[in-house]
Design an enzyme around this catalytic site. Structure first.
Site, mmCIF file in Angstrom:
data_model
loop_
_atom_site.group_PDB
_atom_site.id
_atom_site.type_symbol
_atom_site.label_atom_id
_atom_site.label_comp_id
_atom_site.label_asym_id
_atom_site.label_seq_id
_atom_site.Cartn_x
_atom_site.Cartn_y
_atom_site.Cartn_z
ATOM 1 N N CYS A 47 -44.079 15.742 -22.957
ATOM 2 C CA CYS A 47 -44.219 14.550 -23.804
ATOM 3 C C CYS A 47 -44.686 13.356 -22.975
ATOM 4 O O CYS A 47 -44.220 13.135 -21.848
ATOM 5 C CB CYS A 47 -42.886 14.248 -24.471
ATOM 6 S SG CYS A 47 -42.956 12.842 -25.600
ATOM 7 N N CYS A 51 -38.656 8.299 -22.248
ATOM 8 C CA CYS A 51 -37.241 8.141 -22.638
ATOM 9 C C CYS A 51 -36.365 8.689 -21.496
ATOM 10 O O CYS A 51 -36.445 9.872 -21.153
ATOM 11 C CB CYS A 51 -36.969 8.889 -23.939
ATOM 12 S SG CYS A 51 -38.205 8.523 -25.218
ATOM 13 N N CYS A 54 -34.394 12.064 -21.525
ATOM 14 C CA CYS A 54 -35.006 13.256 -22.126
ATOM 15 C C CYS A 54 -35.689 14.169 -21.117
ATOM 16 O O CYS A 54 -36.574 13.750 -20.370
ATOM 17 C CB CYS A 54 -35.999 12.835 -23.203
ATOM 18 S SG CYS A 54 -36.626 14.251 -24.125
ATOM 19 N N CYS A 91 -33.826 21.957 -38.845
ATOM 20 C CA CYS A 91 -34.451 20.771 -38.242
ATOM 21 C C CYS A 91 -35.419 21.211 -37.149
ATOM 22 O O CYS A 91 -35.011 21.869 -36.187
ATOM 23 C CB CYS A 91 -33.398 19.880 -37.599
ATOM 24 S SG CYS A 91 -32.028 19.478 -38.683
ATOM 25 N N CYS A 124 -35.791 19.286 -42.221
ATOM 26 C CA CYS A 124 -35.851 18.036 -41.466
ATOM 27 C C CYS A 124 -36.840 18.233 -40.326
ATOM 28 O O CYS A 124 -36.874 19.312 -39.724
ATOM 29 C CB CYS A 124 -34.454 17.724 -40.927
ATOM 30 S SG CYS A 124 -34.417 16.255 -39.882
ATOM 31 N N CYS A 184 -33.131 10.182 -41.355
ATOM 32 C CA CYS A 184 -32.031 10.580 -40.477
ATOM 33 C C CYS A 184 -32.205 9.728 -39.226
ATOM 34 O O CYS A 184 -33.204 9.866 -38.516
ATOM 35 C CB CYS A 184 -32.159 12.068 -40.162
ATOM 36 S SG CYS A 184 -31.076 12.606 -38.825
ATOM 37 N N ARG A 256 -23.467 12.958 -38.289
ATOM 38 C CA ARG A 256 -23.624 14.244 -37.588
ATOM 39 C C ARG A 256 -23.135 14.123 -36.151
ATOM 40 O O ARG A 256 -23.646 13.302 -35.375
ATOM 41 C CB ARG A 256 -25.108 14.666 -37.632
ATOM 42 C CG ARG A 256 -25.347 16.091 -37.136
ATOM 43 C CD ARG A 256 -26.727 16.619 -37.532
ATOM 44 N NE ARG A 256 -26.881 16.627 -38.971
ATOM 45 C CZ ARG A 256 -27.718 15.866 -39.668
ATOM 46 N NH1 ARG A 256 -28.544 15.051 -39.048
ATOM 47 N NH2 ARG A 256 -27.757 15.917 -40.980
HETATM 48 N N1 SAM Z 1 -39.790 13.217 -29.945
HETATM 49 C C1 SAM Z 1 -39.020 12.905 -31.071
HETATM 50 C C2 SAM Z 1 -38.443 11.534 -31.000
HETATM 51 O O1 SAM Z 1 -38.422 10.934 -29.960
HETATM 52 O O2 SAM Z 1 -37.983 11.040 -32.041
HETATM 53 C C3 SAM Z 1 -37.925 13.881 -31.398
HETATM 54 C C4 SAM Z 1 -37.113 14.560 -30.361
HETATM 55 S S1 SAM Z 1 -35.875 13.637 -29.509
HETATM 56 C C5 SAM Z 1 -35.377 14.894 -28.450
HETATM 57 C C6 SAM Z 1 -34.578 13.378 -30.670
HETATM 58 C C7 SAM Z 1 -33.306 12.719 -30.195
HETATM 59 O O3 SAM Z 1 -32.564 13.611 -29.392
HETATM 60 C C8 SAM Z 1 -33.424 11.488 -29.331
HETATM 61 O O4 SAM Z 1 -33.719 10.356 -30.087
HETATM 62 C C9 SAM Z 1 -32.028 11.397 -28.709
HETATM 63 O O5 SAM Z 1 -31.149 10.707 -29.550
HETATM 64 C C10 SAM Z 1 -31.615 12.875 -28.655
HETATM 65 N N2 SAM Z 1 -31.635 13.359 -27.260
HETATM 66 C C11 SAM Z 1 -32.704 13.635 -26.502
HETATM 67 N N3 SAM Z 1 -32.336 14.039 -25.274
HETATM 68 C C12 SAM Z 1 -30.984 14.011 -25.250
HETATM 69 C C13 SAM Z 1 -30.014 14.296 -24.256
HETATM 70 N N4 SAM Z 1 -30.352 14.662 -23.032
HETATM 71 N N5 SAM Z 1 -28.721 14.172 -24.584
HETATM 72 C C14 SAM Z 1 -28.364 13.795 -25.827
HETATM 73 N N6 SAM Z 1 -29.235 13.497 -26.803
HETATM 74 C C15 SAM Z 1 -30.532 13.601 -26.526
HETATM 75 FE FE1 SF4 Z 2 -40.717 12.496 -26.061
HETATM 76 FE FE2 SF4 Z 2 -38.168 13.095 -25.536
HETATM 77 FE FE3 SF4 Z 2 -38.866 10.559 -25.961
HETATM 78 FE FE4 SF4 Z 2 -38.890 12.303 -28.048
HETATM 79 S S1 SF4 Z 2 -37.090 11.627 -26.881
HETATM 80 S S2 SF4 Z 2 -40.483 10.776 -27.502
HETATM 81 S S3 SF4 Z 2 -39.510 14.172 -26.934
HETATM 82 S S4 SF4 Z 2 -39.568 11.855 -24.231
#
Ligand code: SAM
Ligand code: SF4
Ligand code: DTB
Length: 336
Positions: A47, A51, A54, A91, A124, A184, A256
């Site tokens: 990606c 973030c 992530c 989802c 979802c 959501c 959730r």
């Molecule tokens: N890329 C999309 C986005 O950013 O909306 C969807 C995927 S992203 C993985 C969805 C959510 O997963 C994030 O907004 C965060 O709240 C949660 N998430 C991601 N990595 C995580 C982690 N290491 N621990 C807990 N929650 C996580």
């Molecule tokens: Fe990309 Fe992870 Fe951020 Fe979603 S949460 S935009 S998958 S880096």
């Protein structure tokens, strides 16, 4: 709810807060059932976004194995298995900054959604940023709810993500609402935020009109190689308080209990359910991180005498309150 109201709530004695949250939960969900949802990562890693929590960001060196968009057949196989195991919501997540109509990948995802939506589960998706046209196309393909988290307060967000803004996230949420999909939207605890940041997130989310249909509360799963890999675990009492505040601030939403359950005791999860959590991700994998095994969850729910929810594919989208402003915005924030 305002930040001041949420702060008053959160500073109540623990059992007083739980009592109030449980009363709101019972009034809104008299059957007390728990929704089982299954997650599938349909496109993993690589990606563009940064973030800090992530593992799917291309900017960090992690052990993650990237995976291109799964075939429709592979997704359908997982979706059927999810339904057989009792999930009522499927989802699908993709590690993209966003999607654009007319591209091959968007067309492929729309094709996948059309087929998954025939299985009788809520559908979802979480694909990142959406414009108004893309939102309408997803709705028409059969998406019931779109997951797009704000994750934390508008003030803390730039410390965690620099490649897109809080306002970008709010814009996508507006597009989702305008297209008639349920929203959501929730957050993640343990990303170096303060309690005020958590409550500010709830202030913003509770001001949506309509309020979100579901509010996922994630606890950081520290992923090796990401900037937040060394963060400490969230205090379970603080997590339970956050669930209780979410239940009171967004009373009709499914709350959730999302990522992070592998590190929670059964007793902590039980208190989360009492405080108003009524949905979990079910199955031993989230997107890339571990989740409790399904058998262990079944045991826990049985021990607590908690029943699970029946399928509801015709999920009603929350209705707008015409006396309040229509779009989500972070009223008191300087960011938008
Ligand atoms: N890329 C999309 C986005 O950013 O909306 C969807 C995927 S992203 C993985 C969805 C959510 O997963 C994030 O907004 C965060 O709240 C949660 N998430 C991601 N990595 C995580 C982690 N290491 N621990 C807990 N929650 C996580
Ligand atoms: Fe990309 Fe992870 Fe951020 Fe979603 S949460 S935009 S998958 S880096
Ligand atoms: C949400 O709020 N939590 C889910 C779902 N929405 C997409 C994702 C949790 C991801 C946890 C980290 C991982 O599996 O990589």
């Amino acid at each position: 709810m305002t930040l001041a109201e949420l702060q008053d709530l959160n500073s109540l004695p623990f059992f007083e807060l739980l009592k109030r949250a449980h009363a709101v939960h019972e009034a809104n969900f008299p059957d007390g059932k728990i929704q089982l949802c299954t997650l599938l990562s349909i496109k993993t890693g690589g990606c563009s976004e940064d973030c800090a929590y992530c593992t799917q960001s291309a900017r960090y060196e992690t052990d993650l194995q990237n995976q291109r968009l799964l075939s429709k057949e592979a997704v359908m196989e997982s979706a059927r298995a999810a339904r057989e195991n009792g999930s009522t919501r499927f989802c699908m997540g993709a590690a993209w900054r966003g999607v654009r109509g007319g591209t091959d990948r968007f067309n492929q995802v729309v094709d996948i959604i059309r087929d998954v939506s025939t299985l009788g589960m809520e559908v979802c998706v979480t694909l990142g940023e959406l414009g108004p046209a893309e939102a309408v196309m997803l709705k028409e393909a059969g998406v019931t709810a779109y997951n797009h988290n704000l994750d934390t307060s508008p003030e803390h967000y730039p410390n965690i993500v620099t490649t897109h803004t809080y306002e970008d996230r709010l814009r996508t949420i507006r597009n989702v609402q305008d297209a008639g999909m349920a929203v959501c939207c929730g957050g993640i605890l343990g990303i170096s935020e303060t309690i005020t940041d958590r409550l500010r997130l709830l202030e913003v989310i509770s001001s949506f009109n309509p309020q979100p249909e579901s509010v996922p509360i994630n606890s950081l799963m520290p992923m090796p190689g990401t900037p937040l890999a060394g963060n400490a675990q969230v205090d379970p009492f603080d997590l339970i308080r956050m669930i209780a505040c979410a239940r009171i601030a967004v009373p009709a939403a499914k709350v959730r209990l999302s990522a992070g359950r592998t590190r929670l005791s059964d007793e902590t999860q039980a208190l989360c359910f009492f405080a108003g959590a009524n949905s979990i991700f079910y199955g031993d994998k989230l997107l890339t991180a571990d989740n409790p095994e399904a058998g262990k969850d079944r045991e826990l729910l049985a021990k607590l005498g908690l029943e699970t929810l029946e399928p509801n594919p015709a999920l009603d989208v929350p209705v707008k309150n015409s006396e309040l402003p229509a779009s989500p915005a972070c009223a008191t924030a300087s960011c938008c």
